[in-house]
Motif scaffolding. Structure first.
Motif, PDB file in Angstrom:
ATOM      1  N   ALA A 299      -2.650   1.894  -4.765  1.00 31.69           N
ATOM      2  CA  ALA A 299      -2.041   3.211  -4.647  1.00 31.69           C
ATOM      3  C   ALA A 299      -2.882   4.303  -5.294  1.00 31.69           C
ATOM      4  CB  ALA A 299      -0.657   3.192  -5.303  1.00 31.69           C
ATOM      5  N   THR A 300      -2.937   5.443  -4.629  1.00 31.90           N
ATOM      6  CA  THR A 300      -3.496   6.649  -5.257  1.00 31.90           C
ATOM      7  C   THR A 300      -2.361   7.210  -6.111  1.00 31.90           C
ATOM      8  OG1 THR A 300      -2.833   7.765  -3.229  1.00 31.90           O
ATOM      9  CG2 THR A 300      -5.169   7.240  -3.449  1.00 31.90           C
ATOM     10  N   LEU A 301      -2.127   6.565  -7.256  1.00 31.62           N
ATOM     11  CA  LEU A 301      -0.861   6.806  -7.947  1.00 31.62           C
ATOM     12  C   LEU A 301      -0.866   7.969  -8.932  1.00 31.62           C
ATOM     13  CD1 LEU A 301       1.894   5.500  -7.570  1.00 31.62           C
ATOM     14  CD2 LEU A 301       1.549   4.249  -9.678  1.00 31.62           C
TER      15      LEU A 301
ATOM     16  N   ALA B 153       6.080  12.652  -8.598  1.00 32.26           N
ATOM     17  CA  ALA B 153       5.862  11.236  -8.946  1.00 32.26           C
ATOM     18  C   ALA B 153       6.587  10.411  -7.881  1.00 32.26           C
ATOM     19  CB  ALA B 153       6.389  10.947 -10.346  1.00 32.26           C
ATOM     20  N   GLU B 154       6.138  10.596  -6.617  1.00 33.37           N
ATOM     21  CA  GLU B 154       6.837  10.020  -5.460  1.00 33.37           C
ATOM     22  C   GLU B 154       6.307   8.636  -5.086  1.00 33.37           C
ATOM     23  OE1 GLU B 154       4.250  11.875  -5.188  1.00 33.37           O
ATOM     24  OE2 GLU B 154       3.091  10.731  -3.745  1.00 33.37           O
ATOM     25  N   GLY B 155       5.022   8.403  -5.366  1.00 33.06           N
ATOM     26  CA  GLY B 155       4.402   7.139  -4.955  1.00 33.06           C
ATOM     27  C   GLY B 155       5.121   5.946  -5.567  1.00 33.06           C
TER      28      GLY B 155
ATOM     29  N   SER C  57      -5.494  12.138   1.197  1.00 36.44           N
ATOM     30  CA  SER C  57      -5.983  10.831   0.719  1.00 36.44           C
ATOM     31  C   SER C  57      -4.877   9.996   0.071  1.00 36.44           C
ATOM     32  CB  SER C  57      -7.108  11.038  -0.290  1.00 36.44           C
ATOM     33  OG  SER C  57      -6.593  11.680  -1.451  1.00 36.44           O
ATOM     34  N   ASP C  58      -3.650  10.546   0.016  1.00 34.94           N
ATOM     35  CA  ASP C  58      -2.574   9.799  -0.637  1.00 34.94           C
ATOM     36  C   ASP C  58      -2.093   8.610   0.199  1.00 34.94           C
ATOM     37  OD1 ASP C  58      -1.448   9.765  -3.130  1.00 34.94           O
ATOM     38  OD2 ASP C  58       0.332  10.920  -2.589  1.00 34.94           O
ATOM     39  N   LYS C  59      -2.701   8.449   1.366  1.00 34.19           N
ATOM     40  CA  LYS C  59      -2.464   7.264   2.186  1.00 34.19           C
ATOM     41  C   LYS C  59      -3.573   6.230   1.976  1.00 34.19           C
ATOM     42  CE  LYS C  59      -4.545   9.577   6.288  1.00 34.19           C
ATOM     43  NZ  LYS C  59      -4.905  10.876   5.699  1.00 34.19           N
TER      44      LYS C  59
ATOM     45  N   GLY D 207       0.811  -1.224   0.000  1.00 36.75           N
ATOM     46  CA  GLY D 207       0.000   0.000   0.000  1.00 36.75           C
ATOM     47  C   GLY D 207       0.838   1.265   0.000  1.00 36.75           C
ATOM     48  N   LYS D 208       0.487   2.200  -0.876  1.00 35.12           N
ATOM     49  CA  LYS D 208       1.135   3.519  -0.875  1.00 35.12           C
ATOM     50  C   LYS D 208       0.619   4.304   0.323  1.00 35.12           C
ATOM     51  CE  LYS D 208       1.333   7.949  -3.428  1.00 35.12           C
ATOM     52  NZ  LYS D 208       1.021   8.670  -4.676  1.00 35.12           N
ATOM     53  N   GLY D 209       1.536   4.650   1.207  1.00 31.55           N
ATOM     54  CA  GLY D 209       1.133   5.365   2.423  1.00 31.55           C
ATOM     55  C   GLY D 209       1.763   6.734   2.509  1.00 31.55           C
TER      56      GLY D 209
ATOM     57  N   TYR E 103       1.016  12.734   3.365  1.00 31.60           N
ATOM     58  CA  TYR E 103       0.634  13.963   2.659  1.00 31.60           C
ATOM     59  C   TYR E 103       1.534  14.140   1.453  1.00 31.60           C
ATOM     60  CZ  TYR E 103      -1.814  18.237   1.818  1.00 31.60           C
ATOM     61  OH  TYR E 103      -2.632  19.182   1.250  1.00 31.60           O
ATOM     62  N   ASP E 104       0.926  14.543   0.342  1.00 31.17           N
ATOM     63  CA  ASP E 104       1.680  14.734  -0.893  1.00 31.17           C
ATOM     64  C   ASP E 104       1.608  16.201  -1.312  1.00 31.17           C
ATOM     65  OD1 ASP E 104       3.019  14.522  -3.257  1.00 31.17           O
ATOM     66  OD2 ASP E 104       1.481  13.338  -4.306  1.00 31.17           O
ATOM     67  N   THR E 105       2.637  16.950  -0.934  1.00 37.38           N
ATOM     68  CA  THR E 105       2.690  18.358  -1.381  1.00 37.38           C
ATOM     69  C   THR E 105       3.183  18.430  -2.826  1.00 37.38           C
ATOM     70  OG1 THR E 105       5.013  18.674  -0.779  1.00 37.38           O
ATOM     71  CG2 THR E 105       3.380  19.101   0.946  1.00 37.38           C
TER      72      THR E 105
HETATM   73 ZN    ZN Z   1       1.175  10.929  -4.367  1.00 30.75          ZN
END
Ligand code: ZN
Ligand code: BES
Ligand code: ZN
Length: 480
Positions: A354-356, A329-331, A268-270, A245-247, A250-252
């Motif tokens: 993943a919320t990819l 593009a960190e996930g 929601s990126d977790k 799972g992509k956790g 927070y994705d700034t």
């Molecule tokens: Zn992300």
């Protein structure tokens, strides 16, 4: 909410109200006793139609069909309508006489999913007065004999819906409340009274294991990254399944900073990690006969003086080098290392959630999970489980020309595509680079960027997190 099966006729059961689900075609059925009154209100038994007759102690709800997802939606609508009334208990007969277990499971899920209300941050907590729901064994097609089967279906529906709500609760909380360490605490709490095991790794371990892609994403954050590994290990398991799972708490966007409107909702990126925790809860409570591992890459993608940068070259756990062209593009960077870790466990199946990509939402709309991978049979089975569980899924196909767009002039691969289109697929093709040849057919990638968090209610999903992926994967594991 207390939901129970009672082996009595409806007339013998005491409740404030009786709920009757009505299929338009069967409007004239003997169960629909208030035809004249319903006619006055223009009720035809269509999808979403509601007539409340307090003096008759009846609530009529139209259903689109007898299919399970329409029953789920009708049950959720029932709770929504009753939210505003002071009704405390209701009874209902089984409409679904052909496959009563499927019907009971769907109705239970719809009720519990529909009753969900996230009010952690509200000073006034509105409470549902409805607390008791009794399902009678009396049915359209005659009395249902096998009460045990119904009870099992009810229990199963409850466990799956509660796991979905558990996932929703995690996703809905703020980035300040849910840090990577907090995700660890939540996972540790989860394994406490269940037969699950857990092992958690911090920064030192990630460094030692050469997980340079995962670590880079964490560099600007004050919160340390966590690799969380939860295990469900029954005796003589049928198969070994790894969920990743992509956790990203927070994705700034990192230094490739997101614009304000794009950043909002990135709590929601977790979603993938939270779904994995929900699935682990359900798998354990259902005692499913497969060995299931949940692996979570928990990390915050922040900005700051230590931030990783476009132009950096990272080395992943398998030795592959990655040119960073965009820190948003960190996930895929986090997942790359987690997927390498996952394969060391020698699984039969690997699924990442993943919320990819925003591109997946563009392609499929906000309600649908994108299914990608190399194994057509596997993808087909996942999509079939989607149909059974009520989650929307669609395949996005790989092709070698899109894969070429990930070429880098300075490293083994670039973290974004050089082309403009097909971003959901190129993200998945990036992940594919970290799947060993022998595991290609064992892996499926699920992009849940759309349904994980939707800012308007849809079906039995309220504003916010939907718990995307939980029901789908539990259904798929059950099908093995
Ligand atoms: Zn992300
Ligand atoms: N977390 C986002 C994807 C996302 C977008 C999730 C919208 C939910 C809703 C992801 O990390 C991201 O930012 N992806 C970029 C990739 C791009 C830089 C190649 C995107 O989708 O724009
Ligand atoms: Zn991002």
């Amino acid at each position: 909410m207390n939901i129970q099966i009672v082996d009595k006729k409806l007339s013998q059961i005491k409740a404030d109200l009786e709920v009757v689900f009505v299929l338009g075609k069967k409007l004239k059925h003997k169960w629909v006793k208030d035809l004249a009154l319903l006619g006055e209100q223009g009720f035809k038994g269509g999808d979403g139609e509601v007539v409340y007759l307090p003096h008759k102690k009846k609530l009529y709800i139209g259903i689109a069909s007898e299919k399970h997802n329409d029953l789920r939606e009708a049950a959720a609508l029932c709770v929504q309508v009753l939210k505003k009334k002071k009704v405390r208990s209701v009874k209902l007969g089984l409409y679904y006489d052909k496959l009563p277990e499927t019907g009971v499971k769907a109705i239970t899920e719809g009720l519990i999913l529909g009753a969900y209300n996230f009010n952690k941050y509200k000073s006034k907590k509105d409470k549902l007065s409805l607390n008791k729901l009794i399902i009678s064994t009396e049915a359209y097609g005659g009395k249902i004999e096998d009460v045990n089967k119904l009870q099992n279906a009810l229990d199963e529906g409850r466990i799956i819906a509660e796991a979905t709500n558990y996932t929703r609760d995690i996703v809905n909380q703020t980035p300040s409340d849910i840090t990577p360490l907090k995700l660890t605490e939540i996972a540790e709490e989860l394994v406490k009274d269940k037969k699950l095991e857990i092992i958690v790794y911090g920064e030192k371990y990630l460094e030692k294991e050469g997980m340079g892609a995962f670590l880079a994403v964490s560099k600007a954050s004050p919160y340390p990254p966590q690799l969380i590994h939860v295990k469900h290990k029954p005796d003589n398991p049928k198969a070994k399944i790894i969920l990743v799972g992509k956790g990203v708490t927070y994705d700034t966007g990192g230094l490739s900073l997101k614009p304000s409107e794009g950043m909002r909702t990135m709590k929601s990126d977790k979603g993938g990690a939270s779904a994995v925790l929900g699935i682990m809860q359900a798998v354990s409570r259902l005692n499913l006969p497969c060995e299931v591992h949940g692996i979570i890459g928990a990390v915050e993608n922040a900005i700051g003086r230590h931030a990783y940068k476009p132009d950096d070259v990272l080395t992943a756990k398998n030795g592959k080098t990655i040119e960073v062209k965009n820190t948003d593009a960190e996930g895929r960077l986090v997942l790359a290392d987690c997927l390498v870790y996952a394969q060391e466990l020698k699984p039969d199946y690997i699924i990442d959630l993943a919320t990819l990509t925003g591109a997946c939402v563009v392609a499929l709309g906000e309600y649908t999970i994108g299914v990608m991978g190399n194994n057509n049979e596997f993808k087909k089975n996942i999509i079939a489980a989607g149909g059974k569980s009520g989650e929307f899924t669609a395949e996005l196909p790989f092709n070698k020309y899109l894969a070429e767009l990930l070429k880098s002039d300075v490293a083994d691969i670039s973290n974004i595509s050089s082309g403009r289109w097909g971003g959901a697929i190129t993200a998945a093709l990036f992940l594919d680079e970290f799947i060993d040849k022998k595991n290609k057919d064992k892996w499926v990638h699920l992009d849940i960027a759309g349904p994980a968090f939707v800012e308007k209610p849809w079906g039995y999903n309220p504003y916010g997190a939907s718990g995307a992926g939980v029901r789908l994967i539990v259904e798929w594991i059950k099908s093995l």
